[in-house]
Design a protein around this motif. Structure first.
Motif, mmCIF file in Angstrom:
data_model
loop_
_atom_site.group_PDB
_atom_site.id
_atom_site.type_symbol
_atom_site.label_atom_id
_atom_site.label_comp_id
_atom_site.label_asym_id
_atom_site.label_seq_id
_atom_site.Cartn_x
_atom_site.Cartn_y
_atom_site.Cartn_z
ATOM 1 N N GLY A 196 -21.202 -4.393 -43.550
ATOM 2 C CA GLY A 196 -21.902 -3.118 -43.574
ATOM 3 C C GLY A 196 -21.298 -2.064 -42.667
ATOM 4 N N LYS A 197 -21.921 -0.911 -42.684
ATOM 5 C CA LYS A 197 -21.454 0.246 -41.921
ATOM 6 C C LYS A 197 -21.225 -0.121 -40.459
ATOM 7 C CE LYS A 197 -22.514 4.954 -40.719
ATOM 8 N NZ LYS A 197 -23.479 6.020 -40.693
ATOM 9 N N GLY A 198 -20.063 0.301 -39.955
ATOM 10 C CA GLY A 198 -19.721 0.048 -38.566
ATOM 11 C C GLY A 198 -19.179 -1.350 -38.311
ATOM 12 N N PRO A 201 -14.701 5.502 -37.668
ATOM 13 C CA PRO A 201 -14.538 5.057 -39.053
ATOM 14 C C PRO A 201 -15.837 4.462 -39.602
ATOM 15 C CG PRO A 201 -13.472 3.520 -37.574
ATOM 16 C CD PRO A 201 -13.960 4.673 -36.735
ATOM 17 N N TYR A 202 -16.006 4.532 -40.912
ATOM 18 C CA TYR A 202 -17.206 3.985 -41.550
ATOM 19 C C TYR A 202 -17.281 2.474 -41.345
ATOM 20 C CZ TYR A 202 -21.042 3.618 -44.851
ATOM 21 O OH TYR A 202 -22.256 3.389 -45.415
#
Length: 105
Positions: free
Chosen positions: A46-48, A3-4
């Motif tokens: 943020g991402k992750g 998932p992002y």
């Protein structure tokens, strides 16, 4: 598929025009701002990682203020910043939902 975001947190910030009970009347906006700033300060955004989002009505007004964390679909009611800190530490960092704050379906 990864998932992002590891966790996606949605805060109900709905304000009812007719003046009836809603999350906005119970400090949801301040809690949202607090959690968003804590997540950034802890470098968890943020991402992750973690995303904190505004949401409209989540249709559980009498239980507010509330937030829901996905992908686990865990719904929380909270009272103050100490509850928000506990959700961050226990659920978002350590992967353990805060049982005492979970709203039942």
């Amino acid at each position: 598929m990864t998932p992002y975001f590891q966790h996606h947190v949605f805060f109900c910030l709905n304000k009812r025009e007719d003046g009836s009970d809603c999350c906005a009347n119970h400090g949801a906006e301040a809690a949202f701002d607090y959690m968003k700033s804590r997540i950034k300060k802890l470098k968890l955004s943020g991402k992750g990682n973690v995303r904190i989002n505004r949401a409209g009505c989540l249709d559980r007004c009498s239980e507010g203020p509330l937030l829901v964390i996905y992908p686990e679909a865990v719904w929380y009611g909270f009272v103050d910043n100490e509850d928000i800190d506990e959700i961050i530490e226990s659920h978002l960092i350590n992967g353990k939902p805060v049982e005492r704050l979970i709203l039942q379906g």
